[in-house]
Design a protein around this motif. Sequence first.
Motif, mmCIF file in Angstrom:
data_model
loop_
_atom_site.group_PDB
_atom_site.id
_atom_site.type_symbol
_atom_site.label_atom_id
_atom_site.label_comp_id
_atom_site.label_asym_id
_atom_site.label_seq_id
_atom_site.Cartn_x
_atom_site.Cartn_y
_atom_site.Cartn_z
ATOM 1 N N TRP A 149 -12.381 18.319 -2.018
ATOM 2 C CA TRP A 149 -11.837 17.876 -3.297
ATOM 3 C C TRP A 149 -10.360 17.585 -3.074
ATOM 4 O O TRP A 149 -9.587 18.469 -2.701
ATOM 5 N N LEU A 150 -9.988 16.329 -3.259
ATOM 6 C CA LEU A 150 -8.599 15.905 -3.129
ATOM 7 C C LEU A 150 -7.920 16.130 -4.473
ATOM 8 O O LEU A 150 -8.194 15.426 -5.439
ATOM 9 N N ASP A 151 -7.060 17.126 -4.535
ATOM 10 C CA ASP A 151 -6.401 17.463 -5.789
ATOM 11 C C ASP A 151 -5.241 16.517 -6.068
ATOM 12 O O ASP A 151 -5.062 16.080 -7.199
ATOM 13 N N ASP A 152 -4.454 16.219 -5.046
ATOM 14 C CA ASP A 152 -3.303 15.333 -5.207
ATOM 15 C C ASP A 152 -3.154 14.430 -3.997
ATOM 16 O O ASP A 152 -3.224 14.896 -2.860
ATOM 17 N N LEU A 153 -2.927 13.165 -4.272
ATOM 18 C CA LEU A 153 -2.477 12.215 -3.264
ATOM 19 C C LEU A 153 -1.239 11.570 -3.859
ATOM 20 O O LEU A 153 -1.306 10.983 -4.944
ATOM 21 N N PHE A 154 -0.123 11.707 -3.179
ATOM 22 C CA PHE A 154 1.124 11.196 -3.732
ATOM 23 C C PHE A 154 2.015 10.665 -2.623
ATOM 24 O O PHE A 154 2.174 11.304 -1.591
ATOM 25 N N VAL A 155 2.583 9.484 -2.871
ATOM 26 C CA VAL A 155 3.560 8.874 -1.979
ATOM 27 C C VAL A 155 4.784 8.561 -2.828
ATOM 28 O O VAL A 155 4.655 8.023 -3.933
ATOM 29 N N ILE A 156 5.977 8.910 -2.315
ATOM 30 C CA ILE A 156 7.183 8.653 -3.103
ATOM 31 C C ILE A 156 7.298 7.149 -3.363
ATOM 32 O O ILE A 156 6.870 6.324 -2.567
ATOM 33 N N GLU A 157 7.874 6.824 -4.510
ATOM 34 C CA GLU A 157 7.875 5.443 -4.995
ATOM 35 C C GLU A 157 8.427 4.442 -3.985
ATOM 36 O O GLU A 157 7.840 3.377 -3.778
ATOM 37 N N SER A 158 9.514 4.763 -3.331
ATOM 38 C CA SER A 158 10.133 3.818 -2.397
ATOM 39 C C SER A 158 9.295 3.574 -1.143
ATOM 40 O O SER A 158 9.569 2.642 -0.385
ATOM 41 N N SER A 159 8.264 4.378 -0.921
ATOM 42 C CA SER A 159 7.433 4.248 0.273
ATOM 43 C C SER A 159 6.019 3.770 -0.018
ATOM 44 O O SER A 159 5.188 3.730 0.886
ATOM 45 N N ARG A 160 5.740 3.401 -1.255
ATOM 46 C CA ARG A 160 4.399 2.914 -1.598
ATOM 47 C C ARG A 160 4.174 1.526 -1.009
ATOM 48 O O ARG A 160 5.105 0.788 -0.751
ATOM 49 N N SER A 161 2.916 1.200 -0.814
ATOM 50 C CA SER A 161 2.484 -0.087 -0.231
ATOM 51 C C SER A 161 2.962 -0.243 1.207
ATOM 52 O O SER A 161 3.200 -1.354 1.682
ATOM 53 N N LYS A 162 3.087 0.872 1.911
ATOM 54 C CA LYS A 162 3.486 0.850 3.326
ATOM 55 C C LYS A 162 2.463 1.591 4.185
ATOM 56 O O LYS A 162 2.789 2.106 5.247
ATOM 57 N N ASP A 163 1.230 1.685 3.691
ATOM 58 C CA ASP A 163 0.103 2.305 4.398
ATOM 59 C C ASP A 163 0.224 3.815 4.565
ATOM 60 O O ASP A 163 -0.515 4.416 5.341
ATOM 61 N N ILE A 164 1.127 4.451 3.841
ATOM 62 C CA ILE A 164 1.255 5.905 3.932
ATOM 63 C C ILE A 164 0.065 6.584 3.254
ATOM 64 O O ILE A 164 -0.524 7.509 3.808
ATOM 65 N N GLY A 165 -0.307 6.103 2.075
ATOM 66 C CA GLY A 165 -1.482 6.644 1.393
ATOM 67 C C GLY A 165 -2.736 6.457 2.228
ATOM 68 O O GLY A 165 -3.555 7.370 2.353
#
Length: 158
Positions: A84-100
């Motif tokens: 169960w994935l409770d949280d997946l979070f990437v800081i705003e400035s790093s979104r859309s950079k394949d971190i998620g």
Amino acid sequence: MIIQKAQVENCAEIYQLISLKAEFDRSTGGFIGEISTSAETIKSTLFGTLPYAHALIAKEQHLTLGLALYHFKYSSFSGKPSIWLDDLFVIESSRSKDIGAGLMSHLQLDAKDHDCSHISWTASPNNERGMKFYNNLGASIERMEGKRPFYRLGVVYA
């Protein structure tokens, strides 16, 4: 970028990311409360004698950019665990950079290592960007509770 299992020395970073995620969730209407955890609580619950959850963190140099916080569940019917994935979070400035995507890829590796059947989670119905990301991962909506989707991503064994 490095993705690694969180260690006890990452508790303050985990707490900070949880705080940022709560702010994000409030902005989308997915959460209206206050968080009541602390770095000390995270230390005891993630790194104590009996860890109740696990975390993956994404780092670049000395910056922590993202978090996947999860725990294992067990099905008596299948005789297998799932995640169960409770949280997946990437800081705003790093979104859309394949971190998620990187965090989810590492989570799938952990699921494989533990012979899990699948990974599940839910999303705020107002987080359209997140839902598009989950669909692009190949996740399917297992069920809806009102407008809230519950996702499922099978674990591929190859």
